[in-house]
Design a protein around this motif. Structure first.
Motif, PDB file in Angstrom:
ATOM      1  N   THR A 189       0.840  -1.195   0.000  1.00  0.00           N
ATOM      2  CA  THR A 189       0.000   0.000   0.000  1.00  0.00           C
ATOM      3  C   THR A 189       0.876   1.247   0.000  1.00  0.00           C
ATOM      4  O   THR A 189       1.979   1.254   0.550  1.00  0.00           O
ATOM      5  N   GLY A 190       0.360   2.292  -0.635  1.00  0.00           N
ATOM      6  CA  GLY A 190       1.079   3.551  -0.733  1.00  0.00           C
ATOM      7  C   GLY A 190       0.846   4.172  -2.096  1.00  0.00           C
ATOM      8  O   GLY A 190      -0.115   3.843  -2.791  1.00  0.00           O
ATOM      9  N   GLN A 191       1.708   5.048  -2.502  1.00  0.00           N
ATOM     10  CA  GLN A 191       1.658   5.686  -3.811  1.00  0.00           C
ATOM     11  C   GLN A 191       2.525   4.898  -4.789  1.00  0.00           C
ATOM     12  O   GLN A 191       3.644   4.510  -4.464  1.00  0.00           O
ATOM     13  N   THR A 275       5.969   2.562   0.080  1.00  0.00           N
ATOM     14  CA  THR A 275       5.341   2.131   1.324  1.00  0.00           C
ATOM     15  C   THR A 275       5.923   2.908   2.508  1.00  0.00           C
ATOM     16  O   THR A 275       6.866   3.692   2.355  1.00  0.00           O
ATOM     17  N   GLU A 276       5.390   2.656   3.686  1.00  0.00           N
ATOM     18  CA  GLU A 276       5.917   3.299   4.895  1.00  0.00           C
ATOM     19  C   GLU A 276       7.351   2.852   5.162  1.00  0.00           C
ATOM     20  O   GLU A 276       8.111   3.547   5.839  1.00  0.00           O
ATOM     21  N   GLU A 277       7.733   1.684   4.626  1.00  0.00           N
ATOM     22  CA  GLU A 277       9.087   1.159   4.808  1.00  0.00           C
ATOM     23  C   GLU A 277      10.023   1.601   3.690  1.00  0.00           C
ATOM     24  O   GLU A 277      11.193   1.216   3.669  1.00  0.00           O
TER      25      GLU A 277
END
Length: 420
Positions: A189-191, A275-277
């Motif tokens: 998930t993410g852009q 992602t956040e990672e």
């Protein structure tokens, strides 16, 4: 210089549009081409995967450089055969193109060389796949292992959707041999961003990033397509994230392929999720993206011929690329019903192009003096502007001027870049 471009879509039209700007170019041929490409190049009725006829044509016309557009041609071995005959060609060979031709192979390379991507499993038997999916739960992603024209990926929001996708690929054989194995992976998930680079062995020269719109309907709803539009730059993605992707994804993948003896020369396309990672790979392609090429090449200030000629001779390290600060947006006008069944032969009228308004033809043909639809994705309406908002407005203004009954297009292209 005499150039042959293999392919017949919007990407190839954009390539020819850019190549034709070079003072080094004497003539351009395209196999098979389309109704718009015919205005800038000599189209020859040879399939992109008819390797023997393509090679004979290149020899007969004394082609100085062949540029391969579609992945199917790469995987058919056209690069290998041209090189065996001593002809210069831009694109990875058949073995290197497996990075796109097999999602399993790409995942295994990423794992081996520490390229960040989502967790995955590979299955050839439906029951085992379903057992694994039920244990993992939804949302989850199911991909046909081989080429499926951008339609072999299902992002299943529910277990029912996942089960239907597994059945369609493994049992119903919706994608033939391309779906005899499936890759089941975690949903990132993410852009999303598309990051392409020219690659010559271990030398990597990245292009400016773009963002593609795969689902057929606004708001990223509906089935995936080959791409319904794109824009560049991607202002919501910080430059440091793009630089991180170059260092942690493109460079390690290029080095890994070199260690595998693949001698990769061409464009390496990384479809990424931020992602956040950090950025992770969704997919690799072995060629220019479509429709990303249609927004990236209009921003390129450098001579494309010089760049791809350097790659074909193994001298990419001697080149640099200059980019415009302008923004670009591409809106894909598709036939009604795409990506399902659709009607061909619809009459199309288009306005005259300008410096900042370019209409790249994807699925068109000429019937006498008339321009008609001949594919699912028909036109790629591209505009340049001083900023993304201006480029987007120009693109949709041009769409409104095109006569094409039943045309379907998304009305939210580039909205993510404007935080709309």
């Amino acid at each position: 210089m005499r150039i042959l471009v293999i392919g017949g879509g919007g990407r190839e039209h954009a390539l020819i549009w850019k190549l034709a700007q070079s003072p080094q170019v004497k003539s351009i041929y395209c196999a098979p081409g389309n109704g718009g490409i015919a205005e800038k190049a000599t189209c020859v009725p040879i399939s992109a995967t008819d390797v023997n006829r393509l090679v004979r044509f290149a020899e007969e016309k004394a082609i100085d450089l062949t540029v391969v557009g579609p992945e199917a041609a790469l995987l058919a071995g056209v690069v290998d055969t041209l090189e065996e005959r001593g002809l210069k060609v831009f694109g990875p060979n058949q073995a290197a193109a497996r990075v796109e031709g097999s999602k399993r192979y790409a995942k295994e390379l990423m794992k081996k060389y520490g390229v960040p991507t989502g967790d995955y499993r590979v299955f050839s038997e439906g029951r085992e796949a379903l057992d694994y999916i039920r244990r993992r739960g939804a949302p989850i992603v199911i991909k046909a292992d081989g080429l499926a024209a951008g339609k072999g990926v299902v992002v299943a929001e529910t277990l029912e959707q996942a089960e239907q996708a597994v059945k369609r690929m493994l049992q119903d054989k919706a994608f033939g041999d391309a779906g005899k194995e499936i890759v089941v992976e975690e949903r990132l998930t993410g852009q999303e961003i598309s990051l392409m680079a020219f690659v010559d062995g271990e030398t990597v020269v990245p292009m400016v990033p773009a963002q593609d719109h795969k689902p057929v309907f606004n708001g990223d709803k509906g089935p995936n397509t080959g791409g319904m539009g794109a824009y560049s730059p991607v202002p919501q993605i910080p430059t440091k994230i793009v630089d991180q992707a170059v260092q942690e994804i493109l460079h390690p993948m290029a080095r890994g392929m070199a260690e595998e003896g693949l001698h990769y020369r061409g464009v390496l396309y990384a479809g990424l999720m931020v992602t956040e990672e950090g950025p992770k790979v969704i997919e690799f392609n072995a060629r220019f993206g479509d429709p990303e090429t249609q927004v990236i090449l209009p921003r390129m200030k450098s001579d494309l011929v010089e760049i791809i000629w350097a790659v074909s001779r193994g001298r990419l390290s001697e080149t640099s690329i200059q980019w415009s600060d302008q923004s670009s947006t591409c809106v894909v006008m598709a036939a009604k019903g795409y990506p399902g069944s659709y009607k061909k032969g619809e009459t199309i009228t288009v306005p005259e192009p300008t410096r900042d308004r370019i209409i790249f033809h994807a699925g068109t043909a000429r019937q006498g003096d008339a321009l008609v639809s001949a594919g699912g994705r028909v036109l790629n309406v591209t505009s340049l502007g001083d900023d993304l908002r201006a480029a987007r407005e120009k693109a949709y203004q041009t769409v409104d001027q095109i006569g094409f009954d039943g045309a379907h297009y998304r009305t939210d292209i580039a909205c993510k870049g404007l935080n709309v």
